[in-house]
Design a protein around this motif. Structure first.
Motif, PDB file in Angstrom:
ATOM      1  N   THR A  43      81.017  33.574  66.697  1.00 56.24           N
ATOM      2  CA  THR A  43      80.729  33.120  67.588  1.00 56.24           C
ATOM      3  C   THR A  43      81.704  32.019  68.772  1.00 56.24           C
ATOM      4  N   LEU A  44      81.306  32.803  70.105  1.00 54.74           N
ATOM      5  CA  LEU A  44      81.949  31.446  71.066  1.00 54.74           C
ATOM      6  C   LEU A  44      80.587  30.603  71.580  1.00 54.74           C
ATOM      7  N   VAL A  45      80.992  29.637  71.279  1.00 54.11           N
ATOM      8  CA  VAL A  45      80.539  28.168  71.684  1.00 54.11           C
ATOM      9  C   VAL A  45      80.932  27.733  72.528  1.00 54.11           C
ATOM     10  N   THR A  46      81.658  28.005  73.048  1.00 48.27           N
ATOM     11  CA  THR A  46      82.881  26.817  74.457  1.00 48.27           C
ATOM     12  C   THR A  46      81.590  26.225  75.181  1.00 48.27           C
ATOM     13  N   GLY A  47      80.099  26.904  75.614  1.00 49.33           N
ATOM     14  CA  GLY A  47      79.567  26.156  76.304  1.00 49.33           C
ATOM     15  C   GLY A  47      79.303  25.029  75.522  1.00 49.33           C
ATOM     16  N   LYS A  48      78.422  25.253  74.563  1.00 46.70           N
ATOM     17  CA  LYS A  48      78.098  23.774  73.716  1.00 46.70           C
ATOM     18  C   LYS A  48      78.780  22.907  72.980  1.00 46.70           C
ATOM     19  N   MET A  49      80.071  23.558  72.270  1.00 44.89           N
ATOM     20  CA  MET A  49      80.952  22.137  72.546  1.00 44.89           C
ATOM     21  C   MET A  49      81.178  21.472  73.757  1.00 44.89           C
ATOM     22  N   VAL A  50      80.845  22.429  74.579  1.00 45.43           N
ATOM     23  CA  VAL A  50      81.187  20.926  76.387  1.00 45.43           C
ATOM     24  C   VAL A  50      80.179  19.958  76.184  1.00 45.43           C
ATOM     25  N   SER A  51      79.123  20.337  75.711  1.00 45.63           N
ATOM     26  CA  SER A  51      77.919  19.495  75.997  1.00 45.63           C
ATOM     27  C   SER A  51      78.088  18.363  74.520  1.00 45.63           C
ATOM     28  N   ALA A  52      78.522  19.236  73.398  1.00 47.83           N
ATOM     29  CA  ALA A  52      78.344  18.550  72.363  1.00 47.83           C
ATOM     30  C   ALA A  52      79.548  16.748  72.401  1.00 47.83           C
ATOM     31  N   LEU A  53      80.222  17.184  72.963  1.00 47.07           N
ATOM     32  CA  LEU A  53      81.583  16.305  73.591  1.00 47.07           C
ATOM     33  C   LEU A  53      81.150  15.563  74.519  1.00 47.07           C
ATOM     34  N   ARG A  54      80.095  15.798  76.073  1.00 49.83           N
ATOM     35  CA  ARG A  54      79.640  14.919  76.901  1.00 49.83           C
ATOM     36  C   ARG A  54      78.492  13.813  75.949  1.00 49.83           C
ATOM     37  N   GLU A  55      77.838  14.742  75.105  1.00 51.10           N
ATOM     38  CA  GLU A  55      76.538  13.779  74.438  1.00 51.10           C
ATOM     39  C   GLU A  55      77.321  12.585  72.947  1.00 51.10           C
ATOM     40  N   ILE A  56      78.710  13.239  72.979  1.00 51.59           N
ATOM     41  CA  ILE A  56      79.457  12.058  71.500  1.00 51.59           C
ATOM     42  C   ILE A  56      80.025  11.044  72.629  1.00 51.59           C
ATOM     43  N   GLY A  57      79.922  11.577  73.892  1.00 52.59           N
ATOM     44  CA  GLY A  57      80.070   9.780  74.653  1.00 52.59           C
ATOM     45  C   GLY A  57      81.871   9.808  75.180  1.00 52.59           C
ATOM     46  N   PHE A  58      82.186  11.230  75.708  1.00 48.63           N
ATOM     47  CA  PHE A  58      83.514  11.429  76.081  1.00 48.63           C
ATOM     48  C   PHE A  58      83.740  11.391  77.897  1.00 48.63           C
ATOM     49  N   HIS A  59      84.828  10.553  77.854  1.00 43.98           N
ATOM     50  CA  HIS A  59      84.529  10.095  79.400  1.00 43.98           C
ATOM     51  C   HIS A  59      84.356  11.846  80.176  1.00 43.98           C
ATOM     52  N   ALA A  60      85.280  12.000  80.296  1.00 49.10           N
ATOM     53  CA  ALA A  60      85.698  13.362  80.549  1.00 49.10           C
ATOM     54  C   ALA A  60      86.381  14.328  79.659  1.00 49.10           C
ATOM     55  N   VAL A  61      85.934  15.397  79.707  1.00 44.02           N
ATOM     56  CA  VAL A  61      85.787  16.853  79.017  1.00 44.02           C
ATOM     57  C   VAL A  61      86.929  17.576  79.007  1.00 44.02           C
ATOM     58  N   PHE A  62      87.702  17.873  78.914  1.00 46.51           N
ATOM     59  CA  PHE A  62      88.780  18.624  79.534  1.00 46.51           C
ATOM     60  C   PHE A  62      89.430  19.350  78.203  1.00 46.51           C
ATOM     61  N   ASP A  63      90.332  20.624  79.246  1.00 46.95           N
ATOM     62  CA  ASP A  63      90.785  21.760  77.971  1.00 46.95           C
ATOM     63  C   ASP A  63      92.058  21.761  78.335  1.00 46.95           C
ATOM     64  N   THR A  64      92.879  22.024  76.585  1.00 49.94           N
ATOM     65  CA  THR A  64      94.033  22.934  76.592  1.00 49.94           C
ATOM     66  C   THR A  64      94.982  23.747  77.278  1.00 49.94           C
ATOM     67  N   ASN A  65      93.140  24.912  77.360  1.00 50.02           N
ATOM     68  CA  ASN A  65      93.640  25.867  78.115  1.00 50.02           C
ATOM     69  C   ASN A  65      94.521  25.035  79.298  1.00 50.02           C
ATOM     70  N   PHE A  66      94.134  24.469  80.143  1.00 46.18           N
ATOM     71  CA  PHE A  66      94.338  24.043  80.974  1.00 46.18           C
ATOM     72  C   PHE A  66      96.230  24.351  81.625  1.00 46.18           C
ATOM     73  N   THR A  67      96.357  23.350  80.296  1.00 48.34           N
ATOM     74  CA  THR A  67      98.166  23.455  79.743  1.00 48.34           C
ATOM     75  C   THR A  67      98.723  24.673  79.706  1.00 48.34           C
ATOM     76  N   ALA A  68      97.655  25.078  78.391  1.00 44.06           N
ATOM     77  CA  ALA A  68      98.562  27.213  78.329  1.00 44.06           C
ATOM     78  C   ALA A  68      98.665  27.162  78.838  1.00 44.06           C
ATOM     79  N   ASP A  69      97.808  27.391  80.557  1.00 44.23           N
ATOM     80  CA  ASP A  69      97.885  27.934  81.737  1.00 44.23           C
ATOM     81  C   ASP A  69     100.070  27.435  82.528  1.00 44.23           C
ATOM     82  N   LEU A  70      99.800  26.536  81.871  1.00 44.87           N
ATOM     83  CA  LEU A  70     100.825  25.909  82.829  1.00 44.87           C
ATOM     84  C   LEU A  70     102.037  25.751  81.706  1.00 44.87           C
ATOM     85  N   THR A  71     101.806  25.852  80.776  1.00 44.91           N
ATOM     86  CA  THR A  71     103.169  26.151  79.635  1.00 44.91           C
ATOM     87  C   THR A  71     103.409  27.420  80.102  1.00 44.91           C
ATOM     88  N   ILE A  72     102.723  28.313  80.794  1.00 48.04           N
ATOM     89  CA  ILE A  72     103.117  29.967  80.850  1.00 48.04           C
ATOM     90  C   ILE A  72     103.628  29.497  82.254  1.00 48.04           C
TER      91      ILE A  72
END
Lengths: 595, 184
Positions: free
Chosen positions: A246-275
Motif C-alpha cells: 500500500t502506498l502511503v506517500t501522502g499520509k506519510m507527509v502529513s504525519a511528518l508535518r504533525e510530528i513537527g518537522f519544519h520542512a518535509v523533503f524527499d530523498t527522491n529529489f536527490t535520487a533524480d540529482l544522482t541520475i
C-alpha cells in the motif's frame, strides 16, 4: 505428486516438498523459528515438530520431505506438548525484558508462546547473561534475548556471504555472534541489517535515533528538516495495518508535518540529482574509454561503473574488493547528497543558519546510519545528515505522537527539494537505478525517449539475483557520435552473495559490462534491513509493484525533466560534475582491512 | 574500523607458519579441510594463536567468525598457550556416570589449577573433553596422546608421576627440533 494426509485432510503434494510446505498448502499453520524461505532447513529450533505415522520420534516439519502416502498429524497431543516444551525451554533461558523490548509487538517467540497458551514458566533455571554490543553505528545485539535460531547466521553467511555471524562456543554457552563472541566492529560487518530483519526476537535491532530526533524537534533553536527514501512510502503503511504494497506517500507527509518537522523533503529529489551526476559520470567514463579522453573530465575512467547508492555495498567493496573501488561511481548516495545540499543550498534559500539545522532521514536501511556517520560526510561544513530513522522507527514515532495515521489526509512535499520524477521512485527496487539512469542517459545521447515498453527495462526488474540487459545505440546526437553502434551492456545484482558472484564473473573477464547496479539487500531497498518485519518474497513483490505504480502514476518520469533539478543547476550547482558538485555530491572510498 | 585484537600483534613463528601452509597446499583436495588444518596448526604451535586462526581463515577462504565458531566448539582446540602436557578428562556420558567428575576434582586438587588453566611450572594444562570414543574404558583421561583407562581418583598422583619424572633436558631438546622438512 505424492498423496499426503495431514490432520485427516488428503492432499496432493509435489515430490521434494517438506511437511511444512505440505501443511501450508493445506492451509495448516505450523509454528517455526529457525526456518527461512528459500534456505536449506536447519531443523535447529524444533518448534515445528509433528507426528508422522510409523515414525518412532517426532519429525521437524521444515526438514522432513514428504513421502507418498505419508500420514501426518500436526496437532496431536504429543506434537502439541513437545512444541510447548521446546518453547518453555527457550523461554526459561530467554532474558526477554519483554515490557521494554522493541519487539514486544511483533516478537515471534512471544506470539508462539501466546498461541500455545503458555502462561507460566514451566522450568526455572539459569538465564543467558545479557551482553549488549553497541560497537557499530547501525546495529545493537543483545545476547540475553538471542534464542540461537541462527536465522541471522543463515542470512549473513548464505544470502549476504559476509560471514560476520556464526555460533561461538557450545551448548548453553553458545553465543551467536562474531568470532570469539567479540563485538561486531571486530569483524567485516557491512551493517546491512538483514540479520535484524530476520531476527524473530529482539536480539538484533537498529541503533535507535528516535530520542535524538525528538530532542531536536523540541529545541526551539533548531530548524529540523526531514527526507524520506522512496522505499519507505511502500512499506510504512504496514506499521499501521495496511496490506503490504500500500502506498502511503501522502499520509506519510502529513504525519511528518504533525510530528513537527519544519520542512518535509524527499530523498527522491536527490535520487533524480544522482541520475544526472552519475549518468554524466558514466558518459564521461565511456568517452574516456572509447575516445581516449574526455575534455574537462578528471574523474576515474574504469569500466564498468558501479552504482554507489547502497552503503552496505560500499562497505562490502571497501572490505572485500578494494581493487574495484575505482569502478564505483564517485557519487554520494541520495541521502548524503540531500544532507550536503540541505545545509548549503536550502539553508541559503530559506535563510536558515546551517549550524542550527538538523537533517533527519527516514530510510529502509540500517547501513544508512553508518553512512551518515562516515568521517568524510561533512561537505556542508557540518554533519550533513544528523539522524537516520528506519521505516520501523518512523512508525513508532508516529504512534508515540498520538497520530491516527489511517485517518490522515494526503499532503505534498515541500519545495525546493521535494519534487521528484518516477525515475526517483524506482530507486527503491532492484533494477530501478539502472532503469532510471537509462531513461535519462538514452535521451541525452540520442535525443529520443528510451524505446522500451512504458519506459521500463523489463530484463533488469524483479527478484532474479543477477540480471542483465543490453541496448545498441543508434543515431546519437553529434556530441555522442562515438557511441554510434555501441552495444551498451548493463547488469544488476541484489544481495551481496549475488554481488560477489557477479564481481567474480567480471574480474575473470567472462562477463563485460559498462554499467552495473548493486543493491545490498534482496529485492533492493524495499527489502532493506530497516523495513517492517518480516519481509518475505511475497511482500517484496508487493512493495516492488507499489513502487512501479507510484512511478507510472506520475507525469514526470525522467530525472532530467524535474524542474527543481533544472532550478538547482541554474541557481546553485551550475553543471553536472562541476566544481560545486564535486565538493558537495561526490566522494572517495578507501580499502578497509578485513581482519 | 576493524579493531585489532591485541593477540594479533603477537609474533608468529614463520617457519611453523610455512609448515602449516605446506600442509594446506598438500591437502587442497581434502573436503572439510578446516578441522585438519586447525589440528595441524595446534600441533605446530601448541595452541591456536589469533594470528594463526586468521591466517587459516584467509587461506581457506572461510569467514573468521566461522573458523572461530569451530575453534570454540571443540574443547580440543585451545586459544591460550598450554603446558608441556595437556590433560583432558572425559566428561562424556559414560565417563561422567563412572566417576569422571571425581577424577577431575582429584586432578584439580593435585595440580592446584582449574579447568582451562596451566600450572605455574608450565608442566600441565587441565582440560575437559566430551567423549574420546573410548566409553568401554570409562572413566578416561588423556595426557597428550596417551589414553589412560579406568582412572581412579586415588591413583592420580601415580598417573602424573611418569610425566613429572621426564628429564627436563630431554623436553627442551625435543622442543628445539626443527619441524620436519622446514629447513630449506
Amino acid at each position: 505428486m505424492y498423496n499426503v494426509t495431514i490432520n485427516g485432510k488428503s492432499i496432493q503434494v509435489a515430490e521434494g516438498a517438506t511437511i511444512l510446505d505440505a501443511a501450508r498448502q493445506a492451509g495448516i499453520s505450523i509454528p517455526t523459528l529457525c526456518f527461512l524461505e528459500h534456505r536449506a532447513p536447519l531443523g535447529a529450533c524444533r518448534v515445528c515438530v509433528v507426528e508422522v505415522e510409523g515414525a518412532r520420534t517426532l519429525q521437524a516439519a521444515c526438514a522432513t520431505p514428504v513421502t507418498d502416502n505419508m500420514v501426518v498429524n500436526t496437532n496431536s497431543r504429543r506434537a502439541r506438548q513437545s512444541r510447548r516444551t521446546v518453547i518453555d525451554l527457550l523461554l526459561s533461558e530467554h532474558e526477554g525484558n519483554c515490557q521494554y523490548c522493541d519487539r514486544s509487538v511483533d516478537c515471534e517467540l512471544k506470539e508462539i508462546a501466546h498461541d500455545l497458551t503458555i502462561e507460566a514458566p514451566e522450568f526455572e533455571g539459569e538465564r543467558i547473561p545479557t551482553v549488549l554490543d553497541t560497537s557499530t553505528a547501525a546495529l545493537v545485539r543483545d545476547s540475553g534475548k538471542c534464542i540461537k535460531c541462527r536465522r541471522c547466521v543463515t542470512v549473513c553467511n548464505e544470502v549476504q556471504q559476509i560471514g560476520a555471524l556464526f555460533p561461538q562456543y557450545r551448548g548453553y554457552d553458545t553465543v551467536v555472534g562474531p568470532a570469539f563472541a567479540m563485538d561486531l566492529d571486530s569483524v567485516a560487518c557491512v551493517q546491512c541489517g538483514q540479520c535484524a530483519a530476520v531476527c524473530p526476537v529482539g536480539a538484533i535491532s537498529e541503533v535507535g535515533h528516535i530520542e535524538g530526533v525528538w530532542r531536536a524537534l523540541d529545541d526551539p533553536e533548531k530548524h529540523v528538516v526531514v527526507q524520506t527514501a522512496p522505499a519507505v512510502r511502500a512499506a510504512l503503511g504496514e506499521c499501521f495495518g495496511y496490506e503490504p504494497g500500500t502506498l502511503v506517500t501522502g499520509k506519510m507527509v502529513s504525519a511528518l508535518r504533525e510530528i513537527g518537522f519544519h520542512a518535509v523533503f524527499d530523498t527522491n529529489f536527490t535520487a533524480d540529482l544522482t541520475i544526472i551526476e552519475e549518468g554524466t559520470e558514466l558518459l564521461m567514463r565511456l568517452k574516456t574509454a572509447l575516445t581516449g579522453k574526455a575534455e574537462g573530465y578528471h574523474g576515474p575512467s574504469a569500466l564498468p561503473q558501479f552504482t554507489s547508492c547502497s552503503p552496505g555495498w560500499i562497505q562490502f567493496a571497501e572490505y572485500f574488493y578494494p581493487e574495484m573501488l575505482p569502478n564505483l561511481s564517485t557519487c554520494k548516495s541520495p541521502q548524503q547528497m540531500f544532507g550536503a545540499l540541505a545545509k548549503t543550498y536550502y539553508a541559503e534559500q530559506a535563510g536558515v543558519d546551517p549550524e542550527k539545522m538538523v537533517v533527519v532521514s527516514v530510510m529502509p536501511c540500517t547501513a544508512k546510519k553508518f553512512e551518515a556517520g562516515r568521517d568524510e560526510m561533512n561537505a556542508s561544513g557540518y554533519r550533513d545528515v544528523d539522524y537516520v530513522l528506519t521505516t520501523r522507527e518512523l512508525g513508532r514515532m508516529i504512534a508515540s505522537a498520538g497520530i491516527d495515521f489511517r485517518s490522515l489526509p494526503d499532503d505534498e512535499m515541500d519545495a525546493p527539494m521535494g519534487l521528484s520524477s518516477g525515475a526517483a521512485d524506482i530507486f527503491a527496487n532492484s533494477g530501478g537505478v539502472m532503469e532510471a539512469a537509462l531513461r535519462t542517459a538514452w535521451e541525452l545521447v540520442t535525443g529520443r525517449e528510451l524505446p522500451t515498453e512504458n519506459l521500463h527495462v523489463e530484463p533488469v526488474a524483479g527478484l532474479v539475483g543477477i540480471k542483465e540487459a543490453s541496448l545498441v545505440v543508434t543515431d546519437p546526437l553529434p556530441d555522442w557520435s562515438f557511441l554510434d553502434g555501441v552495444e551498451l551492456k548493463v547488469a544488476v545484482a541484489h544481495g551481496l552473495g549475488n554481488t560477489a558472484h557477479l564481481i567474480k564473473e567480471i574480474k575473470s573477464g567472462r562477463r563485460e559490462y559498462h554499467f552495473v547496479e548493486i543493491m545490498t539487500c534482496p529485492g533492493g531497498c524495499i527489502g532493506g534491513g530497516g523495513q517492517p518485519r518480516m519481509t518475505t518474497d511475497e511482500i517484496r513483490q508487493k512493495r516492488i509493484a507499489a513502487i512501479y505504480r507510484e512511478d507510472e502514476g506520475k507525469d514526470l518520469r525522467k530525472s532530467h525533466l524535474n524542474p527543481q533539478i533544472t532550478e538547482i543547476y541554474e541557481r546553485y550547482l551550475k553543471a553536472p560534475l562541476g566544481e560545486r558538485s564535486h565538493h558537495l555530491l561526490h566522494t572517495k572510498y578507501a580499502a578497509r582491512p578485513v581482519t | 574500523m576493524v579493531r585489532q585484537n591485541t593477540q594479533c600483534a603477537e609474533e608468529v613463528d614463520q617457519v611453523k607458519l610455512s609448515e602449516l601452509d605446506r600442509f594446506i597446499d598438500d591437502s587442497r583436495d581434502v573436503k572439510g579441510l578446516l578441522i585438519p588444518a586447525l589440528q595441524r596448526a595446534q600441533e605446530l604451535f601448541g595452541y591456536l594463536p589469533d594470528a594463526v586462526i586468521r591466517h587459516i581463515s584467509g587461506r581457506l577462504d572461510i569467514p573468521f567468525s566461522e573458523v572461530a565458531g569451530v575453534v570454540t566448539f571443540y574443547s580440543f582446540f585451545s586459544t591460550v598457550p598450554r603446558g608441556e602436557h595437556v590433560i583432558r578428562v572425559c566428561l562424556g556420558t559414560a565417563c561422567y556416570v563412572r566417576g569422571g567428575q571425581e577424577v577431575l576434582t582429584a586432578l584439580r586438587h593435585e595440580l592446584g589449577i582449574e579447568v582451562g588453566q596451566t600450572t605455574e611450572d608450565r608442566r600441565f594444562s587441565l582440560e575437559i573433553g566430551r567423549c574420546f570414543g573410548a566409553c568401554g574404558l570409562a572413566p578416561v583421561v588423556m595426557v597428550d596422546d596417551d589414553v589412560h583407562q579406568r582412572v581412579k581418583p586415588a591413583r592420580i598422583r601415580e598417573l602424573l608421576a611418569s610425566y613429572r619424572e621426564e628429564a627436563h633436558g630431554a623436553q627442551e631438546l625435543e622442543a628445539d627440533l626443527v619441524p620436519e622438512g622446514a629447513a630449506e
